[in-house]
Design a protein around this motif. Structure first.
Motif, PDB file in Angstrom:
ATOM      1  N   MET A   2       0.842  -1.190   0.000  1.00 45.54           N
ATOM      2  CA  MET A   2       0.000   0.000   0.000  1.00 45.54           C
ATOM      3  C   MET A   2       0.885   1.251   0.000  1.00 45.54           C
ATOM      4  SD  MET A   2      -2.868   1.262   2.806  1.00 45.54           S
ATOM      5  CE  MET A   2      -3.939  -0.108   2.426  1.00 45.54           C
ATOM      6  N   ALA A   3       0.588   2.210  -0.883  1.00 47.43           N
ATOM      7  CA  ALA A   3       1.383   3.436  -0.969  1.00 47.43           C
ATOM      8  C   ALA A   3       1.168   4.288   0.267  1.00 47.43           C
ATOM      9  CB  ALA A   3       0.983   4.220  -2.225  1.00 47.43           C
ATOM     10  N   ARG A   4       2.223   4.872   0.740  1.00 48.87           N
ATOM     11  CA  ARG A   4       2.144   5.735   1.916  1.00 48.87           C
ATOM     12  C   ARG A   4       1.495   7.070   1.543  1.00 48.87           C
ATOM     13  NH1 ARG A   4       5.611   9.696   3.913  1.00 48.87           N
ATOM     14  NH2 ARG A   4       5.527  10.016   6.172  1.00 48.87           N
ATOM     15  N   ARG A   5       0.473   7.453   2.310  1.00 49.48           N
ATOM     16  CA  ARG A   5      -0.213   8.706   2.029  1.00 49.48           C
ATOM     17  C   ARG A   5       0.668   9.872   2.445  1.00 49.48           C
ATOM     18  NH1 ARG A   5      -3.884  11.964   4.846  1.00 49.48           N
ATOM     19  NH2 ARG A   5      -3.866  10.538   6.618  1.00 49.48           N
ATOM     20  N   VAL A   6       0.802  10.838   1.544  1.00 51.48           N
ATOM     21  CA  VAL A   6       1.603  12.019   1.830  1.00 51.48           C
ATOM     22  C   VAL A   6       0.665  13.145   2.230  1.00 51.48           C
ATOM     23  CG1 VAL A   6       3.197  13.723   0.883  1.00 51.48           C
ATOM     24  CG2 VAL A   6       3.392  11.321   0.213  1.00 51.48           C
ATOM     25  N   GLY A   7       0.917  13.716   3.395  1.00 53.63           N
ATOM     26  CA  GLY A   7       0.106  14.833   3.840  1.00 53.63           C
ATOM     27  C   GLY A   7      -1.102  14.406   4.648  1.00 53.63           C
ATOM     28  N   PHE A   8      -1.941  15.386   4.947  1.00 54.76           N
ATOM     29  CA  PHE A   8      -3.098  15.163   5.801  1.00 54.76           C
ATOM     30  C   PHE A   8      -4.421  15.156   5.037  1.00 54.76           C
ATOM     31  CE2 PHE A   8       0.053  17.197   8.622  1.00 54.76           C
ATOM     32  CZ  PHE A   8       0.098  16.275   9.651  1.00 54.76           C
ATOM     33  N   ALA A   9      -4.492  15.878   3.933  1.00 56.02           N
ATOM     34  CA  ALA A   9      -5.767  16.076   3.239  1.00 56.02           C
ATOM     35  C   ALA A   9      -6.324  14.770   2.699  1.00 56.02           C
ATOM     36  CB  ALA A   9      -5.601  17.085   2.113  1.00 56.02           C
ATOM     37  N   ARG A  10      -7.582  14.522   3.000  1.00 51.24           N
ATOM     38  CA  ARG A  10      -8.265  13.320   2.519  1.00 51.24           C
ATOM     39  C   ARG A  10      -9.052  13.664   1.256  1.00 51.24           C
ATOM     40  NH1 ARG A  10     -10.611  11.813   8.527  1.00 51.24           N
ATOM     41  NH2 ARG A  10      -8.569  11.540   9.552  1.00 51.24           N
ATOM     42  N   ALA A  11      -8.346  14.118   0.275  1.00 52.88           N
ATOM     43  CA  ALA A  11      -8.942  14.454  -1.017  1.00 52.88           C
ATOM     44  C   ALA A  11      -8.080  13.819  -2.097  1.00 52.88           C
ATOM     45  CB  ALA A  11      -9.010  15.966  -1.212  1.00 52.88           C
ATOM     46  N   SER A  12      -8.696  13.098  -2.978  1.00 53.21           N
ATOM     47  CA  SER A  12      -7.956  12.403  -4.029  1.00 53.21           C
ATOM     48  C   SER A  12      -7.427  13.382  -5.062  1.00 53.21           C
ATOM     49  CB  SER A  12      -8.859  11.383  -4.723  1.00 53.21           C
ATOM     50  OG  SER A  12      -8.223  10.850  -5.867  1.00 53.21           O
ATOM     51  N   GLU A  13      -6.171  13.176  -5.467  1.00 54.39           N
ATOM     52  CA  GLU A  13      -5.594  14.009  -6.513  1.00 54.39           C
ATOM     53  C   GLU A  13      -6.275  13.766  -7.861  1.00 54.39           C
ATOM     54  OE1 GLU A  13      -1.385  13.572  -6.662  1.00 54.39           O
ATOM     55  OE2 GLU A  13      -1.143  13.722  -4.487  1.00 54.39           O
ATOM     56  N   HIS A  14      -7.050  12.710  -7.961  1.00 52.29           N
ATOM     57  CA  HIS A  14      -7.715  12.370  -9.220  1.00 52.29           C
ATOM     58  C   HIS A  14      -9.184  12.773  -9.217  1.00 52.29           C
ATOM     59  CE1 HIS A  14      -4.084  10.169 -10.145  1.00 52.29           C
ATOM     60  NE2 HIS A  14      -4.215   9.476  -9.031  1.00 52.29           N
ATOM     61  N   ILE A  15      -9.572  13.588  -8.268  1.00 49.75           N
ATOM     62  CA  ILE A  15     -10.953  14.044  -8.198  1.00 49.75           C
ATOM     63  C   ILE A  15     -11.299  14.847  -9.459  1.00 49.75           C
ATOM     64  CG2 ILE A  15     -10.478  16.239  -7.031  1.00 49.75           C
ATOM     65  CD1 ILE A  15     -12.900  15.701  -5.258  1.00 49.75           C
ATOM     66  N   ASN A  16     -12.518  14.743  -9.909  1.00 50.39           N
ATOM     67  CA  ASN A  16     -12.941  15.442 -11.118  1.00 50.39           C
ATOM     68  C   ASN A  16     -13.318  16.895 -10.840  1.00 50.39           C
ATOM     69  OD1 ASN A  16     -12.696  13.172 -12.842  1.00 50.39           O
ATOM     70  ND2 ASN A  16     -14.673  12.398 -12.123  1.00 50.39           N
ATOM     71  N   ALA A  17     -13.332  17.681 -11.890  1.00 48.22           N
ATOM     72  CA  ALA A  17     -13.731  19.085 -11.788  1.00 48.22           C
ATOM     73  C   ALA A  17     -15.239  19.194 -11.979  1.00 48.22           C
ATOM     74  CB  ALA A  17     -13.000  19.923 -12.828  1.00 48.22           C
ATOM     75  N   HIS A  18     -15.904  19.679 -10.956  1.00 46.44           N
ATOM     76  CA  HIS A  18     -17.359  19.825 -11.030  1.00 46.44           C
ATOM     77  C   HIS A  18     -17.797  21.287 -11.006  1.00 46.44           C
ATOM     78  CE1 HIS A  18     -17.783  15.518 -10.483  1.00 46.44           C
ATOM     79  NE2 HIS A  18     -17.034  15.573  -9.396  1.00 46.44           N
ATOM     80  N   VAL A  19     -16.852  22.176 -10.719  1.00 40.16           N
ATOM     81  CA  VAL A  19     -17.175  23.605 -10.616  1.00 40.16           C
ATOM     82  C   VAL A  19     -16.218  24.382 -11.516  1.00 40.16           C
ATOM     83  CG1 VAL A  19     -17.355  25.596  -9.074  1.00 40.16           C
ATOM     84  CG2 VAL A  19     -17.975  23.311  -8.240  1.00 40.16           C
ATOM     85  N   GLY A  20     -16.750  25.200 -12.403  1.00 35.74           N
ATOM     86  CA  GLY A  20     -15.924  26.034 -13.271  1.00 35.74           C
ATOM     87  C   GLY A  20     -15.598  27.357 -12.612  1.00 35.74           C
ATOM     88  N   SER A  21     -14.718  28.128 -13.244  1.00 38.60           N
ATOM     89  CA  SER A  21     -14.287  29.395 -12.659  1.00 38.60           C
ATOM     90  C   SER A  21     -15.436  30.393 -12.542  1.00 38.60           C
ATOM     91  CB  SER A  21     -13.152  29.991 -13.488  1.00 38.60           C
ATOM     92  OG  SER A  21     -13.556  30.194 -14.833  1.00 38.60           O
ATOM     93  N   LYS A  22     -16.315  30.452 -13.553  1.00 42.13           N
ATOM     94  CA  LYS A  22     -17.439  31.387 -13.503  1.00 42.13           C
ATOM     95  C   LYS A  22     -18.408  31.013 -12.390  1.00 42.13           C
ATOM     96  CE  LYS A  22     -17.324  32.851 -18.361  1.00 42.13           C
ATOM     97  NZ  LYS A  22     -18.087  32.923 -19.638  1.00 42.13           N
ATOM     98  N   GLU A  23     -18.641  29.715 -12.260  1.00 44.17           N
ATOM     99  CA  GLU A  23     -19.533  29.251 -11.193  1.00 44.17           C
ATOM    100  C   GLU A  23     -18.926  29.535  -9.822  1.00 44.17           C
ATOM    101  OE1 GLU A  23     -21.875  25.175  -9.763  1.00 44.17           O
ATOM    102  OE2 GLU A  23     -20.533  25.153 -11.497  1.00 44.17           O
TER     103      GLU A  23
END
Length: 220
Positions: A1-22
């Motif tokens: 299992m890869a060692r998690r770097v940092g504290f944030a529980r957010a995947s680096e592969h999360i998709n973009a659901h909000v645009g800049s205008k929104e």
């Protein structure tokens, strides 16, 4: 299992659901909730986040110029390769957040609250942490030269290979803090040196600190 770097529980592969205008529209409403989304290459200038809450958000290669994030809440947020220019994060709550390979000279976290925050390989010279409440900060290979740490409550934190030259820690206890791998040349403390009581330093650093006390070490 890869060692998690940092504290944030957010995947680096999360998709973009909000645009800049929104995103700007949400800021304009005030007290916005921005959650479960990523921003890649976002550029914001001269805007206020309006005290927004960010939850499980990843910012990659973003540029923030004159952006007011003050009083925002960040939980499980990653900033990766981002630039902050003349920005403020004063009175923010940063909970499980990572700043990795970021450039943020002079970024102000004054009177903020930190719980489980990583600063890694980042440029944060002149950053302002004064009057912050900090618990479980991990700073690694980060430039914090001439940063301000006045009247900070600093608990369960660690600094590894950081540049803390001329950092101002006036009235901030470094009890139990290991600075042995850091450059602490010219560190600024009170005339009683009480800030340094109980901190951990290396032999060469001890010689530097002896100079602050007016102690001369005789060479053999």
């Amino acid at each position: 299992m890869a060692r998690r770097v940092g504290f944030a529980r957010a995947s680096e592969h999360i998709n973009a659901h909000v645009g800049s205008k929104e995103l700007l529209a949400l800021f304009a409403e005030g007290d916005a909730l921005v959650t479960m989304t990523a921003f890649d290459g976002l550029e914001l200038a001269a805007v206020s986040a309006g005290g927004a809450t960010f939850d499980q958000v990843v910012f990659k290669s973003c540029v923030f110029e004159d952006v007011d994030f003050s009083r925002c809440t960040f939980t499980d947020v990653k900033f990766m390769g981002c630039r902050f220019i003349s920005c403020s994060m004063e009175r923010c709550w940063l909970n499980r957040c990572d700043f990795i390979s970021c450039s943020a000279p002079g970024l102000s976290f004054q009177k903020g609250r930190f719980t489980s925050v990583l600063l890694a390989e980042s440029q944060m010279r002149y950053a302002e942490f004064s009057e912050a409440s900090i618990r479980d900060l991990r700073a690694r290979k980060t430039n914090l030269a001439e940063s301000l740490w006045r009247d900070v409550s600093l608990k369960r934190s660690a600094f590894e290979s950081c540049d803390l030259t001329r950092a101002d820690v006036f009235r901030t206890s470094l009890l139990g803090i290991d600075l042995s791998t850091c450059d602490i040349s010219g560190i600024i403390v009170s005339n009683t040196f009480r800030e340094l009581r109980g901190c951990i330093v290396g032999p060469e650093q001890a010689v530097q600190l002896a100079g602050l006390l007016g102690i001369q070490i005789k060479e053999e």
